[in-house]
Design a protein around this motif. Structure first.
Motif, PDB file in Angstrom:
ATOM      1  N   VAL B 209     -91.336-104.753 -37.911  1.00 20.73           N
ATOM      2  CA  VAL B 209     -91.359-103.529 -38.173  1.00 20.73           C
ATOM      3  C   VAL B 209     -92.632-102.877 -39.061  1.00 20.73           C
ATOM      4  CG1 VAL B 209     -90.005-101.824 -39.823  1.00 20.73           C
ATOM      5  CG2 VAL B 209     -88.856-103.540 -38.558  1.00 20.73           C
ATOM      6  N   LEU B 210     -93.009-103.659 -39.989  1.00 21.57           N
ATOM      7  CA  LEU B 210     -94.460-103.389 -40.736  1.00 21.57           C
ATOM      8  C   LEU B 210     -95.610-103.542 -39.746  1.00 21.57           C
ATOM      9  CD1 LEU B 210     -96.001-103.145 -43.400  1.00 21.57           C
ATOM     10  CD2 LEU B 210     -95.937-105.518 -43.624  1.00 21.57           C
ATOM     11  N   ALA B 211     -95.529-104.470 -38.817  1.00 23.98           N
ATOM     12  CA  ALA B 211     -96.702-104.666 -37.996  1.00 23.98           C
ATOM     13  C   ALA B 211     -96.712-103.238 -37.097  1.00 23.98           C
ATOM     14  CB  ALA B 211     -96.607-105.926 -37.169  1.00 23.98           C
ATOM     15  N   GLU B 212     -95.708-102.697 -36.698  1.00 25.95           N
ATOM     16  CA  GLU B 212     -95.610-101.504 -35.692  1.00 25.95           C
ATOM     17  C   GLU B 212     -96.055-100.408 -36.817  1.00 25.95           C
ATOM     18  OE1 GLU B 212     -92.332-100.608 -33.484  1.00 25.95           O
ATOM     19  OE2 GLU B 212     -93.266-101.825 -31.963  1.00 25.95           O
ATOM     20  N   SER B 213     -95.724-100.390 -37.877  1.00 24.58           N
ATOM     21  CA  SER B 213     -95.995 -98.971 -38.928  1.00 24.58           C
ATOM     22  C   SER B 213     -97.542 -99.181 -39.048  1.00 24.58           C
ATOM     23  CB  SER B 213     -95.136 -99.079 -40.107  1.00 24.58           C
ATOM     24  OG  SER B 213     -95.570 -99.977 -40.913  1.00 24.58           O
ATOM     25  N   LEU B 214     -98.313-100.380 -38.772  1.00 20.23           N
ATOM     26  CA  LEU B 214     -99.778-100.430 -38.891  1.00 20.23           C
ATOM     27  C   LEU B 214    -100.414-100.145 -37.764  1.00 20.23           C
ATOM     28  CD1 LEU B 214     -99.521-103.639 -41.394  1.00 20.23           C
ATOM     29  CD2 LEU B 214    -100.170-100.962 -42.186  1.00 20.23           C
ATOM     30  N   GLY B 215     -99.555 -99.771 -36.677  1.00 19.10           N
ATOM     31  CA  GLY B 215    -100.112 -99.542 -35.787  1.00 19.10           C
ATOM     32  C   GLY B 215    -100.296-100.532 -34.488  1.00 19.10           C
ATOM     33  N   LEU B 216     -99.653-101.706 -34.786  1.00 17.50           N
ATOM     34  CA  LEU B 216     -99.612-102.807 -33.565  1.00 17.50           C
ATOM     35  C   LEU B 216     -98.470-102.564 -32.553  1.00 17.50           C
ATOM     36  CD1 LEU B 216    -100.745-105.676 -32.866  1.00 17.50           C
ATOM     37  CD2 LEU B 216     -98.659-106.501 -34.033  1.00 17.50           C
ATOM     38  N   ALA B 217     -98.636-102.567 -31.415  1.00 12.93           N
ATOM     39  CA  ALA B 217     -97.920-102.314 -30.272  1.00 12.93           C
ATOM     40  C   ALA B 217     -97.154-103.644 -29.899  1.00 12.93           C
ATOM     41  CB  ALA B 217     -98.578-101.904 -29.071  1.00 12.93           C
TER      42      ALA B 217
END
Lengths: 253, 347
Positions: B209-217
């Motif tokens: 969830v954190l990774a996506e919120s930083l822009g990781l698809a």
């Protein structure tokens, strides 16, 4: 240092956002505008829908109706990573770091995922130093004290150089003495990066100190907007916090 | 203020090496297997080395998916696709060049994994486990039912020996060379792939969830990992079919997925060396105790329970932790390194 603030951002528009989970309406018809580089506080009692609102704006939840726009681009219902790529980045209420990774690797990850250059960290150095993250550079995130973990998570969000930061209770869980870090953080984000900031917070002192404008949510409705001074003296706002008359708003649906 | 900037600039100059020690050691050990045929002609030993290398390569499929915190039972499915691709190519179309066959054994399963991944990678945790297990059953069924292509319950028998630049690789030692080549390719691909995207994989494993919120698809990386894991499993399938000179459904039994998972977990899922060491230890032990057949899945299950409860880092994780505590606690690895992945299970 390159203090040139890049104020070129776009405004964030929420237009008549509503969200229902099945028959349960948690969010009704909320509209507001966050101007480029501006700071808007969001307050409301627990369960008012503040985190739901951040989830909708960031793209984690799609609104049931209404829309969210960044400048002219409609962004509601878009994947979270897409919106992050557009410069709309959120922080989390709980600590959010990658455990098992050092402070350094956590920050590097944030830069990598946002496709930013490592030199951003040099610009952030004064802030990293103030929070005590430089001296803990090579320590694992999960062994840091709670306050530091929280500041690390916030700094990771800022390291992506967002145009809009959505902060979900950044001061929650911090000790009184640590809360000035949040002031420094928001000031830095606005000054150095020209970020617009949507600040969801329970700490009224912090809200009064920082926010020129606030909106108040209660039971998923926007009940007041204005400067903190006037809004916090309104009777309906005080009632919402103290559990006054309007409470069964939720129950009737 | 300026000192802080200077300190940070200094830190930013530290670069972690692309491969950690564990990757180098692992690739070195696999390379050493090329020397075995010059050292011994003992068929028992050669076949043992073959089995170990095939098991280790197959288990890489588990290792790759565990980088993303996904437990995959799908290894035998993709081994089967790789193995049958090779058998069909060589028997029906007369392709014997080992490089062409190797490419096909990697690419066909990898391509099959893309639409499958699109379907099942949205699942997490137990649901992913369940669906990958069901997949192995479906592939079994297809292998038996699609008789015109797969030979059904007879399998595909009598494949011609493969060739390397025209040289026929037919006897026991040649088979081991082919297996070693395929294993090395599998380990090299896995090492490069998992190191190249180590930040992305670790982030998805720890907090997607954190990774996506930083822009990781995240889905892109999951899909890529699933495809590469399938390809590497396909190489193992090729090696197995080449060794047996037969492609048969029983070589790719659903229960064998438990073995591959066991190798990776008992060896230590935090490092690629763990997968190799797990395969070496357990395949040898299976042979030593003559626990072929029905008993081994049960005992392997028991072993997984013991490792999970007592030493979650597996053999490699535990050894790394011990070595580090002998050396003294002051020496924390700086930026990166295999040692970092180990302490998860140290307790």
């Amino acid at each position: 240092m390159n203090a040139a603030a890049e104020i070129q951002g776009e405004a964030l528009y929420a237009e008549r956002m509503s969200k229902a989970f099945g028959g349960l309406k948690v969010f009704h018809d909320v509209s507001f505008t966050l101007p480029p580089g501006g700071l808007l506080g969001v307050i409301g009692p627990n369960g008012a829908g503040k985190t739901t609102m951040i989830n909708i704006i960031s793209g984690r939840l799609a609104p049931s109706s209404g829309q969210v726009r960044l400048g002219d681009t409609r962004i509601d219902g878009r994947p979270v990573y897409d919106n992050a790529g557009r410069g709309l980045v959120r922080s989390f209420q709980q600590t959010a770091t990658f455990s098992g990774y050092t402070v350094s690797d956590n920050l590097r990850s944030a830069l990598r995922f946002a496709r930013r250059d490592l030199s951003v960290l040099e610009r952030l150095a004064p802030l990293l130093d103030q929070f005590g993250l430089v001296e803990n550079w090579n320590r694992h995130a999960e062994v840091l004290p709670y306050g530091l973990q929280k500041m690390l998570g916030l700094t990771m969000a800022l390291a992506t150089q967002p145009r809009i930061l959505l902060l979900d209770e950044p001061a929650a869980g911090l000790e009184k003495s640590e809360r000035s870090n949040i002031d420094a953080y928001i000031g830095f984000a606005q000054r150095e990066f020209g970020c617009g900031v949507l600040l969801v917070e329970h700490d009224m002192e912090l809200i009064r100190r920082l926010c020129p404008d606030v909106i108040v949510l209660d039971g998923g409705r926007l009940i007041a907007t204005g400067s903190p001074g006037e809004v916090l003296n309104r009777k309906d706002v005080i009632d919402a916090y103290l559990g006054g008359g309007e409470e069964d708003d939720d129950a009737e649906h | 203020m300026t000192t802080a900037t200077a300190t940070v600039s200094g830190y930013l100059k530290q670069k972690a090496p692309f491969f950690s020690g564990h990757e180098w050691i692992t690739l070195g050990i696999v390379l050493l297997a090329f020397a075995i045929p010059t050292l011994t002609a003992n068929p028992q030993f050669l076949s043992q080395a073959n089995l170990i290398l095939i098991a280790a390569t197959a288990a890489l499929g588990v290792y790759i998916m565990l980088r993303l915190d996904l437990m995959s039972f799908a290894v035998p499915s993709f081994m089967a696709i790789g193995g049958y691709t090779v058998a069909v190519l060589s028997l029906r179309l007369g392709v014997t060049d080992v490089i062409v066959l190797g490419l096909a054994a990697f690419l066909v399963p990898a391509l099959c994994a893309i639409p499958l991944g699109w379907l099942i990678l949205r699942l997490k945790g137990v649901y992913f486990v369940l669906v990958t297990f069901v997949l192995t059953e479906i592939v079994q069924l297809l292998l038996f039912e699609a008789a015109p292509l797969t030979g059904g319950s007879n399998g595909l028998v009598g494949m011609p020996a493969v060739r390397f630049f025209g040289i026929e690789l037919w006897d026991n030692s040649h088979v081991l060379l082919t297996t070693t080549g395929l294993a090395f390719a599998g380990f090299l691909i896995t090492a490069i792939f998992t190191r190249r995207f180590r930040y992305e994989f670790a982030a998805i494993e720890k907090n997607d969830v954190l990774a996506e919120s930083l822009g990781l698809a995240c889905w892109k990386y999951k899909a890529m990992a699933f495809a590469v894991a399938a390809g590497v499993s396909g190489l193992a399938g090729f090696a197995l079919v080449n060794m047996l000179m037969t492609a048969h459904p029983t070589s790719f039994a659903p229960m064998s997925s438990v073995n591959y998972i066991t190798y990776t977990i008992v060896g230590g899922k935090g490092s690629i060396l763990g997968t190799l060491v797990g395969a070496i230890l357990l395949v040898s032990a299976t042979d030593y105790f003559a626990l072929r057949g029905e008993l081994s899945p049960g005992l392997f299950g028991l072993l997984i329970i013991v490792v999970t409860l007592l030493a979650r880092g597996g053999v490699i994780g535990t050894v790394t932790t011990l070595v580090r505590s002998w050396r003294g606690k002051g020496m924390r690895p700086l930026a990166d390194g295999a040692a970092r992945k180990a302490p998860k299970g140290g307790a």
